[in-house]
Design an enzyme around this catalytic site. Structure first.
Site, mmCIF file in Angstrom:
data_model
loop_
_atom_site.group_PDB
_atom_site.id
_atom_site.type_symbol
_atom_site.label_atom_id
_atom_site.label_comp_id
_atom_site.label_asym_id
_atom_site.label_seq_id
_atom_site.Cartn_x
_atom_site.Cartn_y
_atom_site.Cartn_z
ATOM 1 N N ASP A 260 0.838 -1.202 0.000
ATOM 2 C CA ASP A 260 0.000 0.000 0.000
ATOM 3 C C ASP A 260 0.873 1.251 0.000
ATOM 4 O O ASP A 260 1.344 1.697 1.043
ATOM 5 C CB ASP A 260 -0.919 -0.015 1.235
ATOM 6 C CG ASP A 260 -1.846 1.201 1.261
ATOM 7 O OD1 ASP A 260 -1.971 1.880 0.213
ATOM 8 O OD2 ASP A 260 -2.447 1.458 2.329
ATOM 9 N N LYS A 267 1.665 7.952 0.285
ATOM 10 C CA LYS A 267 2.066 8.004 1.693
ATOM 11 C C LYS A 267 3.455 8.633 1.803
ATOM 12 O O LYS A 267 4.243 8.538 0.869
ATOM 13 C CB LYS A 267 2.176 6.564 2.250
ATOM 14 C CG LYS A 267 0.862 5.899 2.563
ATOM 15 C CD LYS A 267 1.112 4.500 3.150
ATOM 16 C CE LYS A 267 -0.187 3.761 3.396
ATOM 17 N NZ LYS A 267 -1.032 4.366 4.435
ATOM 18 N N GLU A 339 -8.026 2.720 0.652
ATOM 19 C CA GLU A 339 -8.351 1.732 -0.378
ATOM 20 C C GLU A 339 -8.927 0.445 0.184
ATOM 21 O O GLU A 339 -9.662 -0.267 -0.494
ATOM 22 C CB GLU A 339 -7.089 1.429 -1.217
ATOM 23 C CG GLU A 339 -6.127 0.377 -0.627
ATOM 24 C CD GLU A 339 -5.498 0.758 0.706
ATOM 25 O OE1 GLU A 339 -5.464 1.965 1.014
ATOM 26 O OE2 GLU A 339 -5.062 -0.134 1.455
ATOM 27 N N ARG A 341 -11.195 -0.232 2.424
ATOM 28 C CA ARG A 341 -12.655 -0.299 2.517
ATOM 29 C C ARG A 341 -13.295 -0.556 1.152
ATOM 30 O O ARG A 341 -14.390 -1.109 1.073
ATOM 31 C CB ARG A 341 -13.203 0.986 3.165
ATOM 32 C CG ARG A 341 -12.929 2.245 2.406
ATOM 33 C CD ARG A 341 -13.036 3.508 3.262
ATOM 34 N NE ARG A 341 -11.880 3.678 4.149
ATOM 35 C CZ ARG A 341 -11.763 4.624 5.075
ATOM 36 N NH1 ARG A 341 -12.741 5.489 5.257
ATOM 37 N NH2 ARG A 341 -10.687 4.720 5.827
HETATM 38 N N1 BES Z 1 -3.150 0.389 5.249
HETATM 39 C C1 BES Z 1 -3.519 1.671 5.735
HETATM 40 C C2 BES Z 1 -3.788 1.684 7.240
HETATM 41 C C3 BES Z 1 -2.578 1.535 8.120
HETATM 42 C C4 BES Z 1 -1.699 2.584 8.307
HETATM 43 C C5 BES Z 1 -2.379 0.370 8.807
HETATM 44 C C6 BES Z 1 -0.610 2.434 9.146
HETATM 45 C C7 BES Z 1 -1.304 0.217 9.655
HETATM 46 C C8 BES Z 1 -0.414 1.243 9.821
HETATM 47 C C9 BES Z 1 -4.785 2.131 5.037
HETATM 48 O O1 BES Z 1 -4.925 1.731 3.735
HETATM 49 C C10 BES Z 1 -4.744 3.629 5.038
HETATM 50 O O2 BES Z 1 -3.853 4.148 4.472
HETATM 51 N N2 BES Z 1 -5.703 4.254 5.712
HETATM 52 C C11 BES Z 1 -5.727 5.669 5.834
HETATM 53 C C12 BES Z 1 -7.164 6.116 5.720
HETATM 54 C C13 BES Z 1 -7.342 7.605 5.613
HETATM 55 C C14 BES Z 1 -6.769 8.113 4.324
HETATM 56 C C15 BES Z 1 -8.810 7.936 5.711
HETATM 57 C C16 BES Z 1 -5.160 6.042 7.195
HETATM 58 O O3 BES Z 1 -5.372 5.307 8.170
HETATM 59 O O4 BES Z 1 -4.456 7.049 7.273
HETATM 60 MG MG MG Z 2 -4.090 3.052 2.155
HETATM 61 ZN ZN ZN Z 3 -4.099 -0.030 3.165
#
Ligand code: BES
Ligand code: MG
Ligand code: ZN
Length: 490
Positions: A260, A267, A339, A341
Site C-alpha cells: 500500500d 504516503k 483503499e 474499505r
Molecule cells: N493500510 C492503511 C492503514 C494503516 C496505516 C495500517 C498504518 C497500519 C499502519 C490504510 O490503507 C490507510 O492508508 N488508511 C488511511 C485512511 C485515511 C486516508 C482515511 C489512514 O489510516 O491514514
Molecule cells: Mg491506504
Molecule cells: Zn491499506
C-alpha cells in the site's frame, strides 16, 4: 519440531524443564527429584524468585536421565493468565534452540495451576510458534528446531489436544510466513497460488477470480484500487464444506493489499516498507482456512480474500473519481490511500450475496486511527450484532488475542455521506477514523451478523508492541488463534 508425550521424568532427555510459581521454591508437577540432583535443584530454587519469564539452568553432571534442568518462572499464581504458559514455553523453546539442543522436555503443571489439557495446548502453541523464524531470505540459516517431549499422563484427550494445538500453531506460522514476504516476492497472484496449494493438500474448493473477470462482474472497488499496478488483482475464495449440506456457512473476509503506497494520495516515505503488512488480514484468513481444513471442523466456512497492489501510476484511480461497488452503491474517492474499505466492500457484498452466510467476520489493517485509539496490543472491533461480539469477546479472553469494541451509530454512518455519490471513502477529517471506515463497510452488507476486526495495530510488531516470546519482529498472525477458537466453539 516433533512432539511426543512421556508419562514420567525418568526418560533420557537433554534438558528437563519445569515451571515455578513466584516465591514457592517448588518445581510444579514434581514431588521429589532424584537424591543425586535434588541438592542442586533446591539451591537453584533458592537462587530464583520465579518471576514471570525468569529462566535458570542447572547442569547435571554424571549419569542421569536429564543432562540439564531448566526452571522457568511463571510469576505469581494470582497473576496467571491464559497466555502465561504459552509465553514461558516460547522462552523455553528459544533457550533450547540457543543451546543447540536436539530436544527438550517440559513438565506439564498440575491442574491446580491450569487445566492440563489447556496447558499442553499452550506449551505446544508457545514452543512451536516461538521457534518460527522469518529467514527465507537469509543465505545462512540457523534453523535448528528442537523436538519437544511433554511430560503428562497419557489420555485420549491429551493426544487429541496435541494434534489440535499443532494444527493451530501451524496455521499461525503459515500466516506469519506469507505475511512476512516482501512485496516484490508476494503479489496477489502469489497469494492466490498459496491458496491453491493449501486447497489441494486439504481438499478445499478454491476459486480465483481474475482481474478481467472482476471488472466484467462489477467489482468496482477491487478494480479501481488495483488498476494502477502491473500486478494483477485477484479475488481468492476458499471453501471448506464439512457441515450439513444446507447449513449456512461462516464467511471470513480478509484485506490483502500486497503493498500500500497510498496510490496517487501517496504516503510519506517513513516506514512505507511496513505497508507490505497491509496484506495481513488476507493472510490471516488463508491461515485460518488451512487450519480449519486440517482440523476437519464439521462446519461450512468460506474464506474470501480480495488482493490488490495500491500503486501510483498513469493508470491509477484518482481522488475525485466516482466508482460503482459490487452491490451497486456508488463511492466518491477523496483519498486513494483509503483503499482497504473499497476492496473489502466488494468482497463483503459478494460473500453475503453468494453464500447467505450465518455470520461474516472481516480482518483488515484498515486504519492508522486504530493505532491511535487502541495502540499495538488490542485490535478494534465494530459490529452490527451483539451476540456475535459476545462470542468473539469470549474467544478473545481464552486466546488472549485482545479486542475492544467501538460503537457504530447512525451519526457515524452520516459522516461518510457524499454530495455527489452514495458515500465518500473518507470521514470528516481524522475524527473516529476507525469507525467511519467500518461505516463504509457496513454499507456493503444488508443485515447479516457481521464483525469487523481492525488489526492495523496488532498484525505486526510495531513501536508499542508488548514483547512476547512467540511474536518476534514481524508479522504476528493475529486473529488466527482467535477465530479458530470461535469456530471450534460454535
Ligand atoms: N493500510 C492503511 C492503514 C494503516 C496505516 C495500517 C498504518 C497500519 C499502519 C490504510 O490503507 C490507510 O492508508 N488508511 C488511511 C485512511 C485515511 C486516508 C482515511 C489512514 O489510516 O491514514
Ligand atoms: Mg491506504
Ligand atoms: Zn491499506
Amino acid at each position: 519440531m516433533k512432539i511426543k508425550i512421556e508419562n514420567s521424568t525418568k526418560k533420557k532427555t537433554e534438558i528437563i524443564c519445569g515451571f515455578v510459581l513466584e516465591n514457592t521454591n517448588k518445581v510444579l508437577g514434581i514431588n521429589k527429584f532424584d537424591t543425586k540432583i535434588s541438592a542442586a535443584v533446591n539451591q537453584s530454587l533458592k537462587d530464583m524468585e520465579g518471576k514471570l519469564g525468569e529462566i535458570n539452568i542447572i547442569p547435571v553432571p554424571g549419569k542421569n536421565p536429564a543432562q540439564r534442568i531448566l526452571l522457568a518462572g511463571l510469576g505469581k499464581k494470582e497473576n496467571l493468565t491464559n497466555d502465561t504458559i504459552r509465553l514461558v514455553s516460547g522462552k523455553i523453546a528459544q533457550k533450547a534452540r540457543e543451546l543447540k539442543l536436539k530436544e527438550f522436555s517440559v513438565i506439564t503443571p498440575p491442574s491446580f495451576v491450569a487445566d492440563q489439557v489447556l496447558s499442553v495446548s499452550q506449551i505446544i502453541e508457545g514452543s512451536k510458534i516461538a521457534l518460527y523464524k522469518f529467514d527465507k531470505f537469509k543465505t545462512k540459516k540457523v534453523n535448528n528446531s528442537p523436538n519437544l517431549t511433554i511430560i503428562v499422563s497419557k489420555s485420549n484427550k491429551i493426544s487429541q489436544a496435541i494434534k489440535t494445538a499443532e494444527i493451530i500453531a501451524n496455521g499461525v506460522i503459515f500466516t506469519k510466513s506469507i505475511a512476512n514476504l516482501p512485496p516484490n516476492e508476494c503479489t496477489p497472484t502469489t497469494l492466490a497460488n498459496f491458496a491453491k496449494i493449501i486447497s489441494k493438500k486439504n481438499k478445499m474448493k478454491c476459486s480465483i477470480i481474475s482481474e478481467s473477470e472482476l471488472k466484467k462482474k462489477g467489482f468496482g472497488g477491487i478494480s479501481a484500487v488495483g488498476q494502477g499496478s502491473k500486478n494483477e488483482s485477484k479475488l481468492i475464495i476458499l471453501e471448506h464444506n464439512h457441515g450439513p449440506k444446507n447449513e449456512k456457512p461462516i464467511v471470513l473476509v480478509g484485506k490483502a493489499v500486497t503493498f500500500d503506497t497510498g496510490g496517487i494520495s501517496l504516503k510519506p516515505g517513513d516506514k512505507m516498507d511496513e505497508m507490505k503488512f497491509d496484506k495481513c488480514g488476507g493472510c490471516t484468513v488463508i491461515g485460518i482456512m488451512k487450519a480449519v481444513s486440517e482440523l476437519k471442523l464439521p462446519i461450512n466456512v468460506v474464506g474470501i480474500v480480495p488482493s490488490v497492489e495500491n500503486m501510483p501510476s498513469g493508470e491509477s484511480f484518482r481522488p475525485g473519481d466516482i466508482i460503482k461497488l459490487y452491490n451497486g452503491k456508488t463511492a466518491e474517492i477523496l483519498n486513494t490511500d483509503a483503499e482497504g474499505r473499497l476492496i473489502l466492500s466488494d468482497a463483503l457484498s459478494y460473500g453475503e450475496k453468494h453464500y447467505s452466510p450465518k455470520v461474516i467476520i472481516d480482518f483488515a489493517t484498515l486504519t492508522g486511527a486504530c493505532i491511535v485509539a487502541l495502540g499495538n496490543n488490542v485490535a478494534g472491533i465494530v459490529s452490527n450484532n451483539e451476540k456475535l461480539t459476545k462470542k468473539i469477546n469470549e474467544s478473545s479472553k481464552r486466546t488472549t488475542e485482545e479486542v475492544w469494541e467501538l460503537p457504530l451509530t447512525q451519526d457515524f454512518m452520516d459522516m461518510i455521506k457524499s454530495d455527489v455519490a452514495d458515500m465518500k471513502n473518507v470521514g470528516i477529517g481524522r475524527a473516529a477514523g476507525t469507525i467511519t471506515a467500518a461505516a463504509f463497510l457496513r454499507n456493503a452488507i444488508e443485515d447479516t451478523p457481521w464483525t469487523h476486526i481492525d488489526i492495523a495495530g496488532v498484525a505486526w510488531t510495531q513501536a508499542a508492541t508488548k514483547e512476547k516470546s512467540y511474536n518476534p519482529k514481524g508479522a504476528t498472525g493475529f486473529g488466527v488463534r482467535l477465530i479458530l477458537d470461535y469456530l471450534q466453539n460454535l
